[in-house]
Design a protein around this motif. Structure first.
Motif, PDB file in Angstrom:
ATOM      1  N   GLU A   1      39.671 -28.572-153.982  1.00  0.00           N
ATOM      2  CA  GLU A   1      39.743 -27.705-152.809  1.00  0.00           C
ATOM      3  C   GLU A   1      38.593 -27.942-151.834  1.00  0.00           C
ATOM      4  O   GLU A   1      38.700 -27.602-150.660  1.00  0.00           O
ATOM      5  CB  GLU A   1      39.815 -26.234-153.204  1.00  0.00           C
TER       6      GLU A   1
ATOM      7  N   ARG B   1      46.698 -23.574-155.480  1.00  0.00           N
ATOM      8  CA  ARG B   1      45.327 -23.617-155.977  1.00  0.00           C
ATOM      9  C   ARG B   1      45.359 -23.410-157.482  1.00  0.00           C
ATOM     10  O   ARG B   1      45.904 -22.429-157.975  1.00  0.00           O
ATOM     11  CB  ARG B   1      44.521 -22.522-155.310  1.00  0.00           C
ATOM     12  N   GLY B   2      44.773 -24.334-158.199  1.00  0.00           N
ATOM     13  CA  GLY B   2      44.733 -24.245-159.647  1.00  0.00           C
ATOM     14  C   GLY B   2      43.659 -23.297-160.136  1.00  0.00           C
ATOM     15  O   GLY B   2      42.704 -23.004-159.415  1.00  0.00           O
ATOM     16  N   ILE B   3      43.829 -22.835-161.353  1.00  0.00           N
ATOM     17  CA  ILE B   3      42.805 -21.957-161.934  1.00  0.00           C
ATOM     18  C   ILE B   3      41.882 -22.713-162.883  1.00  0.00           C
ATOM     19  O   ILE B   3      40.810 -22.222-163.231  1.00  0.00           O
ATOM     20  CB  ILE B   3      43.435 -20.751-162.648  1.00  0.00           C
ATOM     21  N   GLU B   4      42.314 -23.928-163.266  1.00  0.00           N
ATOM     22  CA  GLU B   4      41.463 -24.739-164.126  1.00  0.00           C
ATOM     23  C   GLU B   4      42.023 -26.151-164.153  1.00  0.00           C
ATOM     24  O   GLU B   4      43.222 -26.357-164.077  1.00  0.00           O
ATOM     25  CB  GLU B   4      41.420 -24.162-165.545  1.00  0.00           C
TER      26      GLU B   4
ATOM     27  N   THR C   1      36.930 -24.484-163.233  1.00  0.00           N
ATOM     28  CA  THR C   1      37.671 -23.300-163.641  1.00  0.00           C
ATOM     29  C   THR C   1      37.372 -22.129-162.720  1.00  0.00           C
ATOM     30  O   THR C   1      36.322 -22.104-162.076  1.00  0.00           O
ATOM     31  CB  THR C   1      37.345 -22.918-165.107  1.00  0.00           C
ATOM     32  N   SER C   2      38.289 -21.180-162.668  1.00  0.00           N
ATOM     33  CA  SER C   2      38.088 -19.991-161.840  1.00  0.00           C
ATOM     34  C   SER C   2      37.480 -18.842-162.636  1.00  0.00           C
ATOM     35  O   SER C   2      37.260 -17.774-162.096  1.00  0.00           O
ATOM     36  CB  SER C   2      39.426 -19.531-161.236  1.00  0.00           C
ATOM     37  N   ARG C   3      37.209 -19.081-163.927  1.00  0.00           N
ATOM     38  CA  ARG C   3      36.618 -18.012-164.730  1.00  0.00           C
ATOM     39  C   ARG C   3      35.273 -17.601-164.153  1.00  0.00           C
ATOM     40  O   ARG C   3      34.475 -18.440-163.751  1.00  0.00           O
ATOM     41  CB  ARG C   3      36.466 -18.461-166.184  1.00  0.00           C
TER      42      ARG C   3
ATOM     43  N   LEU D   1      37.929 -25.922-157.190  1.00  0.00           N
ATOM     44  CA  LEU D   1      39.096 -25.825-158.056  1.00  0.00           C
ATOM     45  C   LEU D   1      40.130 -26.881-157.681  1.00  0.00           C
ATOM     46  O   LEU D   1      40.147 -27.368-156.546  1.00  0.00           O
ATOM     47  CB  LEU D   1      39.699 -24.424-157.965  1.00  0.00           C
TER      48      LEU D   1
END
Length: 127
Positions: A17, A46-49, A59-61, A69
């Motif tokens: 991104e 948009r991916g989270i990981e 990762t979005s954690r 991301l």
């Protein structure tokens, strides 16, 4: 529900991104160029990981605080139109992955009514 089906080509572009083109998000440049080229549609997810060639996991954690991301841009149209667009992707995507898949498009009856019965994908083809 009456549906029209047709063969199409899907191109998926995987980038980060934070990737840019002339100080603008790369995913936005790809979508705007696809629109200008008259392609049937493009979406950005948009991916989270995920991880890529660098092997770094993004990762979005909350505890990881990743700012880069994974992003997937999906474009679908007839094969001729998608292949004509590939040189632009070659110009734009220096790092990432571009995948082509044959797919089948199914349009609901309501969409056929709004286009006068003309399929949006596969125009001019034998779909």
């Amino acid at each position: 529900m009456t549906r029209l089906t047709g063969r199409a080509l899907r191109v998926t572009v995987f980038i980060g991104e934070n990737d840019t083109w002339h100080h603008k998000p790369l995913y936005s440049e790809i979508v705007h160029r696809a629109h200008k080229a008259g392609l049937a549609g493009a979406s950005v997810f948009r991916g989270i990981e995920g991880f890529g060639a660098s092997s770094l996991i993004h990762t979005s954690r909350l505890l990881s605080l990743s700012e880069d991301l994974p992003v997937a841009i999906v474009i679908v149209d007839n094969e001729e139109s998608v292949r004509a667009f590939l040189p632009q992707l070659d110009e734009l995507v220096s790092e990432g992955l571009v995948i082509l898949d044959e797919c089948e498009v199914i349009l609901p009856r309501s969409q056929l009514r709004s286009t006068g019965g003309t399929p949006i994908v596969g125009r001019g083809s034998n779909a």
